[in-house]
Enzyme design. Structure first.
Site, PDB file in Angstrom:
ATOM      1  N   LEU A 137       0.883  -1.167   0.000  1.00 53.77           N
ATOM      2  CA  LEU A 137       0.000   0.000   0.000  1.00 53.77           C
ATOM      3  C   LEU A 137       0.921   1.216   0.000  1.00 53.77           C
ATOM      4  O   LEU A 137       1.979   1.191   0.641  1.00 53.77           O
ATOM      5  CB  LEU A 137      -0.884   0.033   1.254  1.00 53.77           C
ATOM      6  CG  LEU A 137      -2.030  -0.977   1.369  1.00 53.77           C
ATOM      7  CD1 LEU A 137      -2.781  -0.770   2.674  1.00 53.77           C
ATOM      8  CD2 LEU A 137      -3.002  -0.861   0.197  1.00 53.77           C
ATOM      9  N   ASP A 138       0.514   2.277  -0.684  1.00 55.33           N
ATOM     10  CA  ASP A 138       1.302   3.515  -0.660  1.00 55.33           C
ATOM     11  C   ASP A 138       1.484   3.978   0.784  1.00 55.33           C
ATOM     12  O   ASP A 138       0.639   3.704   1.647  1.00 55.33           O
ATOM     13  CB  ASP A 138       0.569   4.638  -1.421  1.00 55.33           C
ATOM     14  CG  ASP A 138       0.463   4.351  -2.912  1.00 55.33           C
ATOM     15  OD1 ASP A 138       1.271   3.559  -3.412  1.00 55.33           O
ATOM     16  OD2 ASP A 138      -0.439   4.925  -3.557  1.00 55.33           O
ATOM     17  N   ARG A 139       2.542   4.730   1.030  1.00 52.53           N
ATOM     18  CA  ARG A 139       2.830   5.244   2.374  1.00 52.53           C
ATOM     19  C   ARG A 139       1.599   5.932   2.996  1.00 52.53           C
ATOM     20  O   ARG A 139       1.292   5.731   4.169  1.00 52.53           O
ATOM     21  CB  ARG A 139       3.984   6.262   2.303  1.00 52.53           C
ATOM     22  CG  ARG A 139       4.410   6.787   3.669  1.00 52.53           C
ATOM     23  CD  ARG A 139       5.092   8.134   3.529  1.00 52.53           C
ATOM     24  NE  ARG A 139       6.399   8.043   2.913  1.00 52.53           N
ATOM     25  CZ  ARG A 139       7.547   7.954   3.576  1.00 52.53           C
ATOM     26  NH1 ARG A 139       7.542   7.975   4.901  1.00 52.53           N
ATOM     27  NH2 ARG A 139       8.681   7.880   2.922  1.00 52.53           N
TER      28      ARG A 139
END
Length: 297
Positions: A137-139
Protein backbone atom coordinates in the site's frame (compact mmCIF):
# COMPACT_ATOMS: atom_id res chain seq x y z
CA UNK A 1 -11.70 -20.43 10.82
CA UNK A 2 -9.79 -23.35 12.26
CA UNK A 3 -6.41 -21.82 12.87
CA UNK A 4 -5.76 -19.87 16.04
CA UNK A 5 -3.30 -17.02 16.25
CA UNK A 6 0.10 -18.65 16.55
CA UNK A 7 1.20 -17.04 19.77
CA UNK A 8 -1.96 -17.45 21.82
CA UNK A 9 -2.06 -20.06 24.52
CA UNK A 10 -3.91 -20.63 27.76
CA UNK A 11 -7.43 -21.60 28.71
CA UNK A 12 -10.60 -20.12 27.33
CA UNK A 13 -14.22 -19.74 28.42
CA UNK A 14 -16.58 -20.65 25.56
CA UNK A 15 -19.96 -19.13 24.71
CA UNK A 16 -22.52 -19.55 21.93
CA UNK A 17 -24.30 -16.44 20.65
CA UNK A 18 -28.10 -16.55 20.78
CA UNK A 19 -29.00 -13.10 19.40
CA UNK A 20 -27.49 -10.49 17.11
CA UNK A 21 -25.54 -7.88 19.08
CA UNK A 22 -22.18 -6.05 19.18
CA UNK A 23 -19.28 -8.02 20.69
CA UNK A 24 -18.63 -5.68 23.65
CA UNK A 25 -22.31 -5.73 24.63
CA UNK A 26 -22.30 -9.55 24.52
CA UNK A 27 -19.11 -9.77 26.64
CA UNK A 28 -20.46 -7.36 29.27
CA UNK A 29 -23.60 -9.51 29.61
CA UNK A 30 -21.85 -12.90 29.68
CA UNK A 31 -18.34 -12.51 31.12
CA UNK A 32 -17.87 -12.03 34.85
CA UNK A 33 -15.28 -9.28 34.53
CA UNK A 34 -15.27 -5.51 34.81
CA UNK A 35 -15.77 -3.41 31.68
CA UNK A 36 -12.13 -2.34 31.92
CA UNK A 37 -10.82 -5.93 32.10
CA UNK A 38 -12.99 -6.96 29.15
CA UNK A 39 -11.64 -4.05 27.08
CA UNK A 40 -8.07 -5.02 27.99
CA UNK A 41 -8.75 -8.62 26.92
CA UNK A 42 -10.12 -7.33 23.61
CA UNK A 43 -7.07 -5.08 23.08
CA UNK A 44 -4.75 -7.92 24.12
CA UNK A 45 -6.28 -10.10 21.37
CA UNK A 46 -7.70 -12.58 23.88
CA UNK A 47 -11.14 -12.89 22.22
CA UNK A 48 -11.92 -15.27 19.37
CA UNK A 49 -15.09 -15.47 17.31
CA UNK A 50 -15.46 -18.76 15.38
CA UNK A 51 -11.75 -19.34 15.98
CA UNK A 52 -10.66 -15.97 14.57
CA UNK A 53 -9.14 -13.33 16.84
CA UNK A 54 -11.30 -10.20 16.98
CA UNK A 55 -10.29 -6.95 18.68
CA UNK A 56 -13.10 -4.74 17.32
CA UNK A 57 -15.50 -3.92 20.18
CA UNK A 58 -18.36 -3.19 17.74
CA UNK A 59 -17.90 -6.46 15.78
CA UNK A 60 -21.45 -7.68 15.06
CA UNK A 61 -22.19 -11.14 16.44
CA UNK A 62 -24.83 -13.34 14.78
CA UNK A 63 -26.79 -16.23 16.38
CA UNK A 64 -24.81 -19.50 16.41
CA UNK A 65 -21.39 -17.87 16.45
CA UNK A 66 -18.92 -19.24 19.02
CA UNK A 67 -17.05 -16.81 21.27
CA UNK A 68 -13.93 -17.82 23.23
CA UNK A 69 -12.58 -15.55 25.99
CA UNK A 70 -9.05 -16.01 27.33
CA UNK A 71 -8.84 -16.71 31.07
CA UNK A 72 -5.21 -15.69 31.29
CA UNK A 73 -4.42 -12.09 32.10
CA UNK A 74 -1.43 -12.00 29.76
CA UNK A 75 -2.67 -13.45 26.50
CA UNK A 76 0.56 -13.08 24.60
CA UNK A 77 3.46 -10.74 23.95
CA UNK A 78 1.62 -7.44 23.90
CA UNK A 79 1.78 -5.88 20.47
CA UNK A 80 1.58 -2.11 20.54
CA UNK A 81 2.35 0.18 17.67
CA UNK A 82 0.98 3.54 16.64
CA UNK A 83 1.51 2.48 13.01
CA UNK A 84 -0.48 -0.75 12.74
CA UNK A 85 -2.88 -3.22 14.33
CA UNK A 86 -2.74 -6.99 14.02
CA UNK A 87 -6.07 -8.23 12.65
CA UNK A 88 -5.28 -11.95 12.28
CA UNK A 89 -2.30 -14.22 12.73
CA UNK A 90 -1.48 -17.90 12.36
CA UNK A 91 1.72 -19.82 11.66
CA UNK A 92 1.78 -18.92 7.94
CA UNK A 93 0.35 -15.42 7.55
CA UNK A 94 -0.28 -12.21 9.45
CA UNK A 95 -2.96 -9.67 8.44
CA UNK A 96 -2.53 -6.09 9.65
CA UNK A 97 -4.32 -2.79 9.39
CA UNK A 98 -1.69 -0.22 8.40
CA UNK A 99 -2.14 3.40 9.38
CA UNK A 100 -1.31 6.20 6.95
CA UNK A 101 2.21 7.62 6.94
CA UNK A 102 4.28 4.42 6.98
CA UNK A 103 5.84 2.41 4.15
CA UNK A 104 4.90 -1.25 3.61
CA UNK A 105 8.57 -2.17 3.28
CA UNK A 106 11.99 -0.50 3.30
CA UNK A 107 12.79 1.95 0.52
CA UNK A 108 16.06 3.84 0.31
CA UNK A 109 17.19 5.24 3.65
CA UNK A 110 13.78 5.05 5.35
CA UNK A 111 14.12 2.51 8.16
CA UNK A 112 10.58 2.74 9.58
CA UNK A 113 8.24 0.39 7.76
CA UNK A 114 5.64 -2.28 8.48
CA UNK A 115 8.01 -5.15 7.75
CA UNK A 116 10.59 -4.03 10.34
CA UNK A 117 7.86 -3.51 12.98
CA UNK A 118 6.54 -7.03 12.35
CA UNK A 119 10.04 -8.56 12.37
CA UNK A 120 10.67 -6.93 15.76
CA UNK A 121 7.35 -8.29 17.07
CA UNK A 122 8.17 -11.83 15.83
CA UNK A 123 11.54 -11.66 17.57
CA UNK A 124 10.02 -10.46 20.86
CA UNK A 125 7.32 -13.15 20.75
CA UNK A 126 10.00 -15.80 20.00
CA UNK A 127 8.66 -16.73 16.60
CA UNK A 128 11.29 -18.03 14.24
CA UNK A 129 10.06 -16.15 11.18
CA UNK A 130 10.21 -12.86 9.32
CA UNK A 131 7.59 -10.85 7.45
CA UNK A 132 7.62 -11.44 3.69
CA UNK A 133 6.08 -8.69 1.56
CA UNK A 134 3.51 -9.93 -0.99
CA UNK A 135 1.73 -6.68 -1.90
CA UNK A 136 2.04 -3.01 -1.01
CA UNK A 137 0.00 0.00 0.00
CA UNK A 138 1.30 3.51 -0.66
CA UNK A 139 2.83 5.24 2.37
CA UNK A 140 -0.20 7.54 2.75
CA UNK A 141 -2.86 4.87 2.13
CA UNK A 142 -4.22 3.06 5.20
CA UNK A 143 -5.86 -0.34 5.45
CA UNK A 144 -5.55 -4.09 5.29
CA UNK A 145 -2.40 -5.92 4.24
CA UNK A 146 -1.25 -9.54 4.43
CA UNK A 147 2.35 -10.65 4.99
CA UNK A 148 3.68 -14.20 4.70
CA UNK A 149 5.74 -15.66 7.55
CA UNK A 150 7.86 -18.03 5.44
CA UNK A 151 9.21 -18.26 1.88
CA UNK A 152 6.88 -21.05 0.71
CA UNK A 153 3.77 -19.10 1.75
CA UNK A 154 5.20 -15.93 0.18
CA UNK A 155 5.76 -17.78 -3.12
CA UNK A 156 2.21 -19.19 -3.06
CA UNK A 157 0.73 -15.74 -2.42
CA UNK A 158 2.89 -14.08 -5.05
CA UNK A 159 2.37 -16.63 -7.83
CA UNK A 160 -1.34 -17.26 -7.25
CA UNK A 161 -2.35 -13.82 -5.91
CA UNK A 162 -5.24 -13.36 -8.36
CA UNK A 163 -6.65 -16.81 -7.55
CA UNK A 164 -6.12 -16.49 -3.78
CA UNK A 165 -7.43 -12.92 -3.30
CA UNK A 166 -10.99 -12.93 -4.62
CA UNK A 167 -12.13 -9.49 -3.42
CA UNK A 168 -10.26 -6.31 -2.49
CA UNK A 169 -12.04 -3.04 -1.89
CA UNK A 170 -11.05 0.47 -0.95
CA UNK A 171 -13.02 3.47 0.25
CA UNK A 172 -11.99 6.99 -0.70
CA UNK A 173 -13.16 10.57 -0.27
CA UNK A 174 -13.13 12.20 -3.70
CA UNK A 175 -13.10 15.89 -4.51
CA UNK A 176 -16.46 17.25 -5.65
CA UNK A 177 -19.82 15.59 -6.24
CA UNK A 178 -19.66 12.40 -8.32
CA UNK A 179 -22.92 12.34 -10.29
CA UNK A 180 -22.94 8.70 -11.43
CA UNK A 181 -23.96 6.22 -8.72
CA UNK A 182 -21.64 3.56 -10.11
CA UNK A 183 -19.45 2.77 -13.05
CA UNK A 184 -16.21 1.26 -14.39
CA UNK A 185 -12.98 2.92 -15.51
CA UNK A 186 -10.71 0.91 -17.84
CA UNK A 187 -7.58 2.10 -19.61
CA UNK A 188 -3.82 1.57 -19.84
CA UNK A 189 -1.49 2.85 -17.11
CA UNK A 190 2.17 3.61 -17.60
CA UNK A 191 4.85 5.47 -15.62
CA UNK A 192 6.75 8.35 -17.20
CA UNK A 193 10.43 9.04 -16.49
CA UNK A 194 9.51 10.99 -13.34
CA UNK A 195 7.63 7.91 -12.00
CA UNK A 196 4.26 9.61 -12.40
CA UNK A 197 1.60 7.16 -13.62
CA UNK A 198 -0.55 8.39 -16.48
CA UNK A 199 -3.45 6.78 -18.31
CA UNK A 200 -4.26 6.24 -21.96
CA UNK A 201 -7.53 5.08 -23.60
CA UNK A 202 -5.44 3.09 -26.10
CA UNK A 203 -2.59 0.65 -25.47
CA UNK A 204 0.48 2.77 -24.68
CA UNK A 205 2.75 -0.14 -23.78
CA UNK A 206 1.60 0.07 -20.17
CA UNK A 207 -0.66 -2.26 -18.19
CA UNK A 208 -4.41 -2.59 -18.66
CA UNK A 209 -6.27 -1.49 -15.51
CA UNK A 210 -9.93 -1.94 -14.53
CA UNK A 211 -11.59 -0.26 -11.53
CA UNK A 212 -15.27 -0.47 -10.52
CA UNK A 213 -16.74 2.30 -8.35
CA UNK A 214 -19.89 2.75 -6.30
CA UNK A 215 -20.87 6.01 -4.54
CA UNK A 216 -21.78 5.51 -0.86
CA UNK A 217 -22.49 9.15 0.06
CA UNK A 218 -22.07 12.63 -1.39
CA UNK A 219 -22.24 16.33 -0.65
CA UNK A 220 -21.65 19.20 -3.07
CA UNK A 221 -17.98 19.25 -1.94
CA UNK A 222 -17.06 15.57 -1.52
CA UNK A 223 -18.06 12.02 -2.47
CA UNK A 224 -17.52 8.85 -0.41
CA UNK A 225 -16.77 6.13 -2.95
CA UNK A 226 -16.11 2.40 -2.75
CA UNK A 227 -13.64 1.02 -5.29
CA UNK A 228 -13.32 -2.61 -6.31
CA UNK A 229 -10.13 -3.55 -8.13
CA UNK A 230 -10.21 -5.99 -11.02
CA UNK A 231 -6.49 -5.39 -11.59
CA UNK A 232 -3.92 -4.20 -9.06
CA UNK A 233 -1.75 -1.61 -10.79
CA UNK A 234 0.49 1.00 -9.22
CA UNK A 235 -1.52 4.12 -8.19
CA UNK A 236 -4.55 2.62 -9.99
CA UNK A 237 -7.32 4.14 -7.84
CA UNK A 238 -5.59 7.51 -7.54
CA UNK A 239 -5.13 7.82 -11.34
CA UNK A 240 -8.62 6.50 -12.13
CA UNK A 241 -10.23 8.89 -9.62
CA UNK A 242 -8.39 11.76 -11.32
CA UNK A 243 -9.62 10.42 -14.69
CA UNK A 244 -13.19 10.68 -13.34
CA UNK A 245 -12.55 14.40 -12.72
CA UNK A 246 -12.83 13.75 -8.97
CA UNK A 247 -9.35 13.02 -7.58
CA UNK A 248 -8.78 11.49 -4.14
CA UNK A 249 -8.75 14.23 -1.50
CA UNK A 250 -5.31 14.95 -0.04
CA UNK A 251 -3.53 13.45 -3.07
CA UNK A 252 -0.50 15.69 -3.66
CA UNK A 253 0.48 13.78 -6.83
CA UNK A 254 -2.79 13.49 -8.76
CA UNK A 255 -5.12 15.75 -6.73
CA UNK A 256 -6.59 19.22 -7.12
CA UNK A 257 -5.57 20.68 -3.74
CA UNK A 258 -8.77 19.57 -1.95
CA UNK A 259 -7.39 18.32 1.41
CA UNK A 260 -10.15 18.36 4.07
CA UNK A 261 -8.52 16.11 6.71
CA UNK A 262 -4.82 16.61 5.88
CA UNK A 263 -4.16 13.08 4.65
CA UNK A 264 -4.64 11.01 1.51
CA UNK A 265 -8.28 9.90 1.82
CA UNK A 266 -7.80 6.30 0.65
CA UNK A 267 -8.33 3.23 2.86
CA UNK A 268 -8.16 -0.49 1.95
CA UNK A 269 -11.14 -1.71 4.01
CA UNK A 270 -11.90 -5.19 2.63
CA UNK A 271 -9.61 -8.16 1.92
CA UNK A 272 -11.14 -11.52 1.00
CA UNK A 273 -8.83 -14.43 0.33
CA UNK A 274 -8.43 -18.16 0.32
CA UNK A 275 -5.76 -19.15 2.85
CA UNK A 276 -2.62 -20.02 0.86
CA UNK A 277 -1.98 -23.16 2.97
CA UNK A 278 -5.29 -24.33 4.49
CA UNK A 279 -7.45 -23.05 1.57
CA UNK A 280 -10.09 -21.70 3.97
CA UNK A 281 -12.01 -18.66 2.77
CA UNK A 282 -11.17 -15.69 4.98
CA UNK A 283 -12.77 -12.26 4.95
CA UNK A 284 -11.29 -9.26 6.74
CA UNK A 285 -13.02 -5.90 7.00
CA UNK A 286 -12.19 -2.69 8.84
CA UNK A 287 -14.57 0.22 9.45
CA UNK A 288 -14.47 3.27 7.18
CA UNK A 289 -12.18 5.79 8.95
CA UNK A 290 -14.17 8.10 11.24
CA UNK A 291 -12.56 11.20 9.70
CA UNK A 292 -13.91 10.14 6.28
CA UNK A 293 -17.44 9.65 7.64
CA UNK A 294 -17.49 12.97 9.48
CA UNK A 295 -17.33 14.86 6.17
CA UNK A 296 -20.78 13.43 5.32
CA UNK A 297 -22.63 14.11 8.56
Amino acid sequence: MRYNPYNQQGEYDHFVVSEEQPLLEFLLENVKQSRNKIKLTLQGRGIRVNGKTVSQFDFLLKPGMKVAVSKTKRNQTQFKSRWLKIVYEDRWIIVVEKHEGILSMAAGHSSLNVKTILDDYFKKSRQKCTAHVVHRLDRDTSGLMVYAKDMDTEQALEHYWHDIVYDRRYVAVLSGEVEQDEGTIANWLKDNKAYVTYSSPVDNGGKYAVTHFHVLDRTTDHSLVEFKLETGRKNQIRVHAADMGHPVCGDVKYGDGNDPIHRLCLHAFLLCMEHPVTHERMEFETPIPVAFRQLFK
